[in-house]
Enzyme design. Structure first.
Site, PDB file in Angstrom:
ATOM      1  N   LYS A 123     -18.519  21.055  20.400  1.00 59.90           N
ATOM      2  CA  LYS A 123     -18.986  21.024  21.785  1.00 59.90           C
ATOM      3  C   LYS A 123     -18.263  19.969  22.599  1.00 59.90           C
ATOM      4  CE  LYS A 123     -21.960  23.977  20.384  1.00 59.90           C
ATOM      5  NZ  LYS A 123     -21.866  25.396  20.696  1.00 59.90           N
ATOM      6  N   ASP A 174     -29.572  15.740  15.407  1.00 63.93           N
ATOM      7  CA  ASP A 174     -28.363  16.519  15.611  1.00 63.93           C
ATOM      8  C   ASP A 174     -27.774  16.093  16.950  1.00 63.93           C
ATOM      9  OD1 ASP A 174     -26.415  18.402  16.138  1.00 63.93           O
ATOM     10  OD2 ASP A 174     -27.569  20.083  15.358  1.00 63.93           O
ATOM     11  N   TYR A 219     -32.508  25.482  19.441  1.00 66.99           N
ATOM     12  CA  TYR A 219     -31.348  26.347  19.223  1.00 66.99           C
ATOM     13  C   TYR A 219     -31.721  27.494  18.273  1.00 66.99           C
ATOM     14  CZ  TYR A 219     -26.915  27.392  16.654  1.00 66.99           C
ATOM     15  OH  TYR A 219     -25.857  27.979  16.014  1.00 66.99           O
ATOM     16  N   ILE A 232     -24.799  16.723  18.273  1.00 64.91           N
ATOM     17  CA  ILE A 232     -23.588  17.522  18.507  1.00 64.91           C
ATOM     18  C   ILE A 232     -23.138  17.489  19.971  1.00 64.91           C
ATOM     19  CG2 ILE A 232     -24.835  19.681  18.895  1.00 64.91           C
ATOM     20  CD1 ILE A 232     -22.651  21.184  17.462  1.00 64.91           C
TER      21      ILE A 232
END
Lengths: 495, 473
Positions: free
Chosen positions: B273, B230, B145, B232
Site C-alpha cells: 500500500k 496491522d 477488511y 500496512i
C-alpha cells in the site's frame, strides 16, 4: 513484573511450540558444522565441504548470458521500465498469463515434449515447499494421512504435516530391490494405517527421487496409478527434479502414464518448481498442477498465501518462452550433471565405495554399510559424525530420510565447482585409505580378527571424543536449512 | 469418503462475498477512457498508484540495482541460490529503517525481530498459526477488511469475534465494545488469544487515537492476550492527527522487555500500500517475542520473498533521499486526491467519515437507503454497480453493523476518472433522490415510494465464476 516464559508459551499455538517443524533433527547438525567452518578453496581449505545441499549450480553461466542479452526481461532496466508499474501492481492470483504459459511450455520441454500442459491448470505457490503444503490443505484434513515411500526428503515432515496436521505413513523400500516401491509394501502400509484407524487420503511420490537419484520405471508408475484408483485415494507427484535426468532411462512423468491408463484424473496432482531444474531456489517459484478442477480452483485461492513475485514472473515468462535458450539450457545442464555425476561416482568407486545406480537428481545415494561399526542407526550416526568432524564433509545420513536400512548417505555433487569436488574426493580417499591401512596393520598383528572390529578400533577414539562433546543444539536464530553460503557477500549487512 | 479437505469444500475462503462479486462485474465490463467509456469504474480496489513515477525515475537512475549487479559484478547466481528464511540482511535493515522513518523515527525496529513473508496476506495468516489453535478466536473491530475472513480463519481454523464499532463515535473502539466481544466469545466457548486491529484502519481511512491504543493495551494486558497491529497503511497517513504506532504507545507507557505486555504486541507490515507494489509480495511480521519470531521464521518457508525482489527493494529503500522524498510526496498526493473525492461526494449530497489516512473514504449513504436494512444496502449497491457503473464496497462485506456505509477508493485511478465517477454519482443521486449538495454535514432525506419501486428493477442475480482476479484490499 516480567512475564514468565512458560506463561507466554501457553499463549502461543501448539504449532508454534511443538517440534513438528522438524528442524531439530540431526540432519541440520551437519549444516551447523558447515556454517561454523565453511570450506573455501583458498581462504579456508580445511573447512567443511557442504555436500548436504541439493542445489544445481552448474549452469548459471547460461542464465547470466541470457539476462545480459535480454534487458527487457527486467522491469527495472531502461529497456523494460515501461512495464514496471503494471507488473508491480499485478497481484492477480491467476499469475501473469505469459508466465503461466511459459511454465506450461517449460514443463513440457523438461519432459522431452512428450506431454503438454494447460496453462489454466498452473497454480503458483511459495516454492515447492509452499506447493506441497497447499496440496495437503486441499486434499486432507487434520489427522488424515499420506503414504510416502522411504527414503524421502526430510522436510516433508514439516511441509506436509506441520501446519496441516496431516500424518505421514512411510512405505518401506530397501536395497534388496534397489529401493523400488512394491505393491506389497504399499498394501502393507495402507493396511497398517487402516488397522490404526488412520484415514489415508493419498500417496505422495518424488519422481525423480530424492534422495535416491533414480527415476521410477513405467511399470512401477502404472502399479501406483492402479493402486490409488483401487483405493480411491490421491496421487501427488513431486516432479521437482524432472529436468535433472542426465542419463537413461529417460524420465517418465505421471502425465504420460495416465494418458494410457484407466485413471480418474481427479486423483492426480503434480508439484513442480524451478529450484532444482533451473537452480533458482531464491526466486521461490513453486507450481501446483492438478487434473482436478476443484483443486485448481481452491488451490488458486490458497495461492494468495504464497504468490510468486510479479517481478520474477515477468522475468521468467520472458526467459522460459525463449525456445532456443530453454533447449540449450536443458541439454547443457543434463550434460554437465552427467559429467559431474560420472566424476564423482568414479572417484568413489576407486576407493570401493558404491552408490545406487542413478540417472537423475543432484546427489548420489552412497552405500557405506560396510564402514559401519554396528549395522544399526547408532552405528550410522557414529560414522556420520566422523565424516562431518574428521573428514569434514557434510553429507546427509540415511536415517534423516527415514531409510529403513542403516549405512546409506546422500551426498550432493552439483552445488560446487570442479576443484572442490577434487578436494572432497581426495578427503574420501584418505579417509577410506586410513581405514584400510588400519585394517592391514591389524591383520598383520592378528590376522583372524574380523575386518569390522578393526574398523571399530580405528574410529573409536574420534567417535568417543565427539560423544563426549555431545550433539550441538541449533539456536533458531542461527540456523536455517536454507542457508548455503554464510559468507556470501549477500549476507554482509550494509549499514 | 469426502475426496477433498474441508478447507477445499466449504466457503470459508470468503470469496463468495459481495466484496469480490463487485470485482467480477468490473472484470466483465471494465471502464476504459477510450474503448469503454461506459464501463464500470473500479473504486473497490485499495491500491496506491499515485507515486509510481518516483520509483520509476529512481530505477532509471540506478540501473545496477535491477540488473543483478553489485559493484559492477554479477550477483545473479548468489541471488538465485539465496533462500535463507532469515532474509537478505541488507533488505531487512532497509525495511526496518523505512518503518522507523514512516513513524517519524519515534520508534526503531530490530531487523532480527523482523520476519519476511509473501505479502501481508501471508503475514497475518502466519501470525494466527503462531498464536492460536483451531477453534480459538481473535477479536477484530468492525468494520474490517473482508480478506481477513480468509487470511485469518480459512486454513487456521481460528474464529473471528467482532468488536462492534458504530458511527455514534466515529467507529472508535470503546471499552464496552471490547468487553462485550470478549463475553460473546466466552459464551460461544471460544478461547480468545488476541485482538487484531488495522491501524490506520481499512475501511475507515482513519488513524487510531492515542486513547484507543491505550485502551487496547490495557485490555490485552488485563486479559493476558496478544495484540496484533496491522500497520500496512502506516505510510498513507496524509494529514493530522499523525499516525501513532502501537510500538510508540508501548514506549510512552514505559513498556519494555521487562513488562508483561511487551512480548504480546506484534506488528504486521507490507509494501503493497505504502509503495504501491502489491505484485512484489513483500510482507513482514514484527514481534518482540523471540519464540514467535523463531516460529514465524520457520513458517515463512511457505511464502518467502523472492530474492530478486529483496535485492531490488533493498537498494531502493536504502536510498534515504528517495524514501524521504517518497514519504512526503505520497502524503501530499494522497491528501489532494482524498480532498477531490470528498468534494465530489459532497456535490452529490454525500458525506463521509472524516478520514486522514488510507487509500479510501468511508462513505455515508444511509440517507439513500430505502430502509435501514442490509437488504436495502445490497439493493443500493447493485444499483451503483449496474446502473451507475461504479464498483464500490458495501459496508456489509466489511462486517459493518450499520447498513448504508460504503468504502470508496481514490488512489487507484487517474484523477479524471475519479471526476467522471463523481459526476455519475451526482447524476444518479440527483435523478433518484433529489438530494441537495451537502455543506459539510450529512443530511437525511426521504425517498418517495415511486422512486423506491424503481430500485427493484436493478436487483439481479450475480453469477459467481472463478474470475475473481484479485485478493488485495
Amino acid at each position: 513484573m516480567a512475564s514468565s516464559a512458560s506463561e507466554n508459551r501457553l499463549l502461543l499455538s501448539k504449532i508454534a511450540t511443538n517440534e513438528k517443524h522438524g528442524e531439530n533433527s540431526p540432519y541440520f547438525d551437519g549444516w551447523n558444522k558447515y556454517n561454523q567452518n565453511p570450506f573455501h578453496l583458498t581462504e579456508n581449505p580445511e573447512g567443511v565441504i557442504q555436500m548436504g545441499l541439493a542445489e544445481n549450480q552448474l549452469s548459471f553461466d547460461l542464465v547470466e548470458e541470457w539476462i545480459r542479452k535480454n534487458p527487457k526481461a527486467s522491469i527495472c532496466t531502461a529497456e523494460g521500465i515501461e512495464k514496471f508499474r503494471n507488473v508491480a501492481n499485478f497481484q492477480d492470483y491467476h499469475g501473469l498469463p505469459e508466465f503461466r504459459q511459459a511454465i506450461a511450455t517449460f514443463m513440457s520441454k523438461a519432459r522431452g515434449g512428450r506431454v503438454t500442459f494447460d496453462p489454466h491448470r498452473v497454480v503458483m505457490s511459495g516454492g515447492a515447499t509452499g506447493a506441497n503444503e497447499l496440496v495437503m490443505f486441499c486434499l486432507a484434513d487434520r489427522g488424515d494421512a499420506f503414504l510416502i515411500p522411504s527414503p524421502y526428503y526430510p522436510a516433508f515432515y514439516r511441509d506436509l504435516g506441520w501446519r496441516t496436521g496431516v500424518q505421514i505413513v512411510p512405505v518401506d523400500c530397501d536395497s534388496s530391490n534397489n529401493f523400488k516401491i512394491t505393491k506389497e509394501a504399499l498394501e502393507a502400509a495402507y493396511e497398517k494405517a487402516q488397522n490404526n484407524n488412520i484415514n489415508v487420503k493419498g500417496l505422495i511420490i518424488t519422481n525423480p527421487s530424492n534422495p535416491l537419484g533414480t527415476t521410477l520405471d513405467k511399470d512401477t508408475l502404472e502399479s501406483l496409478v492402479t493402486f490409488i484408483n483401487q483405493k480411491n485415494i490421491h496421487l501427488v507427484c513431486d516432479e521437482i527434479y524432472a529436468a535433472t535426468v542426465f542419463s537413461s532411462p529417460k524420465f517418465t512423468c505421471i502425465t504420460e502414464v495416465i494418458q494410457n491408463m484407466n485413471c480418474n484424473p481427479n486423483l492426480i496432482h503434480i508439484v513442480y518448481s524451478l529450484s532444482k531444474d533451473m537452480g533458482f531456489p531464491g526466486l521461490r517459484v513453486g507450481i501446483v498442477y492438478s487434473y482436478n478442477d476443484d483443486v485448481v480452483n481452491i488451490g488458486r485461492k490458497m495461492s494468495s498465501f504464497g504468490l510468486v513475485s510479479s517481478q520474477t514472473q515477468h522475468m521468467l515468462a520472458s526467459m522460459l518462452s525463449d525456445e532456443d535458450f530453454v533447449e540449450k539450457f536443458l541439454t547443457t545442464s543434463a550434460k554437465r550433471l552427467a559429467k559431474r555425476h560420472g566424476v564423482f561416482t568414479d572417484g568413489l568407486e576407486e576407493v570401493g565405495i558404491n552408490c545406487l545406480k542413478s540417472n537423475a537428481g543432484l546427489f548420489c545415494w552412497m552405500d557405506l554399510r560396510r564402514l559401519l561399526k554396528d549395522q544399526t542407526f547408532d552405528g550410522e550416526m557414529v560414522l556420520w559424525r566422523v565424516i562431518v568432524n574428521e573428514v569434514k564433509l557434510n553429507v546427509s545420513p540415511g536415517s534423516s530420510f527415514k531409510c529403513v536400512e542403516p549405512g546409506w548417505f546422500r551426498v550432493c555433487f552439483a552445488n560446487m565447482d570442479d576443484d572442490t569436488v577434487e578436494v572432497a574426493l581426495k578427503r574420501i580417499r584418505a579417509f577410506v585409505g586410513q581405514g584400510k591401512k588400519a585394517q592391514e596393520q591389524a591383520q598383520v598383528k592378528s590376522p583372524k580378527k574380523r575386518w569390522q572390529s578393526n574398523l571399530r578400533l580405528s574410529f573409536s577414539s574420534s567417535s568417543r571424543r565427539f560423544e563426549q562433546e555431545g550433539v550441538s543444539v541449533m539456536s533458531p536464530r542461527m540456523m536455517s536449512p536454507h542457508s548455503p553460503m554464510p559468507h556470501s557477500p549477500l549476507l554482509r549487512a550494509t549499514t | 469418503m469426502r475426496m477433498l479437505s474441508r478447507n477445499a469444500t466449504f466457503n470459508s475462503h470468503g470469496q463468495d462475498s459481495s466484496y469480490f462479486l463487485g470485482w467480477q462485474e468490473y472484470e466483465k465490463n471494465p471502464y476504459h477512457e477510450v474503448h469503454n467509456t461506459n464501463g464500470i469504474i473500479q473504486m473497490g480496489l485499495a491500491e496506491n498508484q499515485l507515486c509510481l513515477d518516483l520509483l520509476e525515475s529512481w530505477l532509471a537512475k540506478n540501473p545496477e540495482a535491477a540488473a543483478f549487479k553489485k559493484n559492477g559484478e554479477s550477483i545473479f547466481a548468489e541471488l538465485a541460490l539465496f533462500q535463507d528464511y532469515h532474509g537478505l540482511p541488507a533488505f531487512k535493515k532497509a525495511m526496518v529503517d523505512f518503518m522507523a522513518e514512516i513513524r517519524g523515527n519515534k520508534v526503531t525496529f530490530d531487523p532480527n525481530h523482523l520476519v519476511l513473508t509473501a505479502g501481508a496476506t501471508s503475514a497475518n495468516e502466519t501470525f494466527i498459526f503462531c498464536l492460536a489453535d483451531p477453534g480459538e478466536a481473535v477479536l477484530i473491530p468492525t468494520p474490517y477488511y473482508p480478506g481477513f475472513d480468509r487470511d485469518l480463519k480459512w486454513r487456521t481454523g481460528v474464529e473471528i469475534v467482532p468488536i462492534h464499532c458504530t458511527s455514534s463515535n466515529g467507529f472508535q473502539i470503546t471499552e464496552t465494545a471490547l468487553e462485550e466481544a470478549y463475553q460473546e466469545a466466552e459464551k460461544r466457548n471460544l478461547r480468545v488469544k488476541g485482538v487484531l486491529v488495522t491501524n490506520p484502519s481499512n475501511p475507515l481511512g482513519t488513524t487510531m487515537t492515542r486513547n484507543e491504543l491505550y485502551l487496547l493495551l490495557s485490555f490485552v494486558e488485563d486479559k493476558g492476550i496478544h495484540l496484533i497491529s496491522d500497520e500496512i497503511y502506516s505510510g498513507t497517513a496524509f494529514s493530522s492527527p499523525s499516525f501513532i504506532s502501537v510500538m510508540e504507545v508501548l514506549k510512552d507507557r514505559d513498556c519494555d522487555e521487562n513488562s508483561e505486555v511487551w512480548q504480546r504486541v506484534h506488528v504486521v507490515y507490507s509494501l503493497s500500500k505504502d509503495l504501491g507494489l502489491p505484485g512484489f509480495r513483500v510482507g513482514a511480521i514484527y514481534s518482540n517475542d523471540d519464540v514467535v519470531v523463531a516460529a514465524a521464521t520457520k513458517m515463512s518457508s511457505f511464502g518467502l520473498v523472492s530474492s530478486q525482489t529483496q535485492h531490488l527493494l533493498s537498494a531502493m529503500l536504502s536510498d534515504k533521499k528517495l524514501t524521504k522524498n517518497y514519504i512526503a510526496e505520497n502524503h501530499k498526493r494522497l491528501k489532494q486526491r482524498q480532498k477531490n473525492l470528498v468534494s465530489g461526494l459532497q456535490k452529490a449530497g454525500i458525506s463521509c467519515l472524516n478520514g486522514n489516512a488510507g487509500l479510501f473514504c468511508w462513505v455515508d449513504m444511509r440517507h439513500l437507503l430505502r430502509s435501514n436494512t442490509f437488504e436495502a444496502e445490497m439493493e443500493l449497491w447493485k444499483k451503483i454497480v449496474y446502473e451507475v457503473h461504479l464498483n464500490i464496497s458495501p459496508g456489509s462485506s466489511c462486517h459493518c453493523t450499520e447498513p448504508g456505509w460504503f468504502r470508496v477508493c481514490f488512489a487507484n485511478l487517474p484523477e479524471r476518472t475519479l471526476d467522471l465517477a463523481m459526476q455519475r454519482l451526482k447524476a444518479f443521486v440527483g435523478e433518484y433522490y433529489n438530494v441537495p449538495e451537502v455543506n459539510g454535514r450529512s443530511q437525511s432525506s426521504h425517498l418517495s415510494h415511486s422512486r423506491g419501486q424503481s430500485l427493484t428493477k436493478w436487483v439481479s442475480r450475480l453469477s459467481f465464476d472463478d474470475r475473481c482476479p484479485i485478493h488485495g484490499r
